[in-house]
Scaffold this motif. Sequence first.
Motif, short mmCIF file in Angstrom:
data_model
loop_
_atom_site.label_atom_id
_atom_site.label_comp_id
_atom_site.label_asym_id
_atom_site.label_seq_id
_atom_site.Cartn_x
_atom_site.Cartn_y
_atom_site.Cartn_z
N ASP A 165 -4.25 -15.24 12.41
CA ASP A 165 -3.13 -15.68 11.56
C ASP A 165 -3.04 -14.83 10.31
N ILE A 166 -4.19 -14.67 9.65
CA ILE A 166 -4.18 -13.90 8.40
C ILE A 166 -3.73 -12.47 8.67
N LEU A 169 4.11 -9.22 6.22
CA LEU A 169 4.50 -9.06 4.82
C LEU A 169 4.58 -7.58 4.46
N GLY A 204 7.74 -5.98 5.72
CA GLY A 204 8.89 -6.25 4.86
C GLY A 204 8.86 -5.38 3.61
N MET A 205 7.66 -5.26 3.00
CA MET A 205 7.57 -4.48 1.77
C MET A 205 7.84 -3.01 2.04
N THR A 222 11.73 -2.55 1.97
CA THR A 222 12.34 -2.53 0.64
C THR A 222 11.85 -1.33 -0.16
N GLY A 223 10.57 -0.95 0.06
CA GLY A 223 10.06 0.23 -0.64
C GLY A 223 10.79 1.48 -0.19
N TYR A 250 13.90 1.70 0.76
CA TYR A 250 15.20 1.76 0.07
C TYR A 250 15.02 2.09 -1.40
N PHE A 251 13.91 1.59 -2.01
CA PHE A 251 13.73 1.79 -3.44
C PHE A 251 13.59 3.26 -3.77
N GLU A 278 20.64 6.05 -0.15
CA GLU A 278 21.05 4.98 0.75
C GLU A 278 22.01 4.00 0.09
N ILE A 279 22.16 4.10 -1.25
CA ILE A 279 22.95 3.10 -1.97
C ILE A 279 24.39 3.12 -1.48
N ILE A 280 24.93 1.93 -1.17
CA ILE A 280 26.25 1.86 -0.58
C ILE A 280 27.30 1.34 -1.55
N THR A 281 26.94 1.17 -2.82
CA THR A 281 27.90 0.65 -3.79
C THR A 281 29.04 1.65 -4.01
N GLN A 337 31.84 2.63 -6.64
CA GLN A 337 32.20 2.36 -8.04
C GLN A 337 33.71 2.43 -8.15
N ILE A 339 19.82 -1.77 -1.95
CA ILE A 339 20.77 -0.67 -1.79
C ILE A 339 21.99 -0.88 -2.69
N TRP A 350 8.43 -6.28 -6.61
CA TRP A 350 8.57 -5.90 -5.20
C TRP A 350 8.40 -7.14 -4.32
#
Lengths: 158, 205, 358
Positions: free
Chosen positions: A9-10, A17, A20-21, A24-25, A27-28, A33-36, A38, C60, C316
Amino acid sequence: MFIKEYLTDIYKGTKSLLTGMKRTGYYFVRPREIITEQYPDNRETLVMAERFRGEVVMPHDANNEHACTGCTACELACPNATIKIITKFDITPEGKKKKALDTFVYHLELCTMCGLCVEACPTAAIKMGQNFEHSVYDRSQLTKKLNNPGSKIREGVE
Amino acid sequence: MNASAIIFYAISAFLLGSGLLAVTSRKIFRSAIWLLFTLVGVAALYFWMDVNFIGAIQIIVYVGGIVVLIIFSIFLTQQSGKEMPRPMMKRTVFSILAALFGLGFSYNLISNYGFTANATTPFNVSVSEIGTQMLSTTSHGFVLPFEVVSMLLLAAMVGCIVIAMKTPEQKQSAIRPVPVQPEMPVNIEELIITTITKKETPEEV
Amino acid sequence: MFSLEGITKSLQDWLYLNFNPTWALVIECLIVIVLAIALFAFLGLVLVLMERKVAAHMQIRLGPNRVGPKGMFQTAADTLKLIMKEGLTPDGADKFLFNLAPFVVMIVAMLILAPIAFAKGFQIWDINIGVLYVSAISSLSVIGILMAGWASNNKYSLLGAMRSGAQIVSYELSAGISILCIVVLSGSLSINEIIASQQNGWWLFKGHIPVIIAFVIFMIAVTAETNRAPFDLAEAESELTAGFHTEYSGMKFALFFLAEYINIFIVCAIGATLFLGGWMPFHIGNWQDFNHIMDYIPSSIWFFGKTFFLIFLIMWFRWTFPRLRVDQLLNLEWKYLLPISLFNLLLVTVIAIFGWHF
């Protein structure tokens, strides 16, 4: 065995986990990759997606001809009475009367961009446009006439 | 009067004031908060006396542990937000008398002892010495009380687990809250047959 | 070499030369108060902006980018807005406790700042039980939250406060035990001595795998203690609207908000001190030349670098993991973290007794 399950389990929890990190890391550290968008700054270069539904438009070709026969299928398909079609009777060269489009009235303020009219159209005379800057100072400007003045139906469209 | 004395009197005033408010407040949650401030004041006195270890333990045990538990139990009580009725006159008089008696008694004891102010040696005990003393078996060691207290805490912990633990029956009912009914025969003929057979069985009669 | 130690020492000498001891102490107190408040304001502005930027880049997005260059003055503008807002007190609230609660939270955050060593010889109070003091005072922070939740006279606030109380009380245990691991290894409770014991390498690298496990447990536990996602049940937006600070507005809300970030800074500073050597530069055993080069970087930069690295780690966590349910939260603590950390403490003790660490 209990201890083995506990440790598994551990291990699994930690691994998921970390997965997942890792995402996100990833993308960071990659600002590409930013899709905003302006928006007001990039108005000139902004490209809307092809499937974006901004308004209903009626394409006209170079001879100011459209493909609408005035059949009112779109008017019937519209769930909230956005479209009103006014028809007239043309006299064909053979001396016959024929139903034709006079005015295609489109109430943008009532439209929910569902696209049912486009699907209902038998001759593909209307489609969804990508323009989304619809703000005006008066509500009456939102009631639009989609066929250009002096336009007529394209030859061969029945 | 130097800065140290001023700080001492400030802490004492704070302590006494919040203690008085704790017993006179008529909202129970406010009483708990004033009690908390009183205990923090005691910890502040310990820090003022430079016995940091005792001060930290005072905060951990009383403020972080006991008062939080009291507040939790207040949260779980019905109508704990209401103002409580004014206590009876007789009760007030007797509690004031009890407090005055306690004050006189302890003042009497302290004045008999006759403390002498000695500021020559700063009172400084390192934490490791406290730890060694706690587990030493020599004449001034505290190993026996230490072990007895740990046994008491262990017993309390076991008791908590026993109270919180589900018995096997409760576990069963937690899994299947509705007891399953024996399946009823759907067919009417079957129903009649079963009732007849039931009547005929000698055990049922 | 650049050092803050010289500045503080000469200032103290000058004060004791020109004033009597009482006034010198008062002036020193005033200087410390001004510095602490300045640090708080600075941290509030920087950490909120950092959080928003980190969150944006992990999702993002771009984050705030309109006020000032790259949105740097966004938090300043937000603070101005919060100052000008009306501080409402609900009608049915316990007015006194309602207004007291944000200050309690803030004062507790200020008290924990005392024993932290920001640079070599730059510390407010060199108390000999530093680590114990920190864990004692941090157990006070729950009081402010309980007070706020009760005094608001709001069911969401009360629920949030109770959740927060249960959470902080249980996660304090495993945080305390992982702190104990380092205390066992270094043999002292004083922050300065713990840092000095990492002269030849940080405990994270010296103490083998058990210390790494203790570090991971410590990070998880302090994330829960500061009420941050994935453990933010106390202020869960989607179910409790904002938990214990639902009813707060204006500057009182800002104090809660600020205290949250100050608490993050403090726990990360403690983590950096215990596991990553505080202001101690990166030293490897007996490599004299390498250690000497590392010494040229000022100690304050080492301290803030490590602390901000840990803060980034906690951010994070926040922007990656979904929120836990209450039963999952308590399962994680009582069934996983606590047994593991107790066993781990045993291992660390064995290592310390036999001297197996480097």
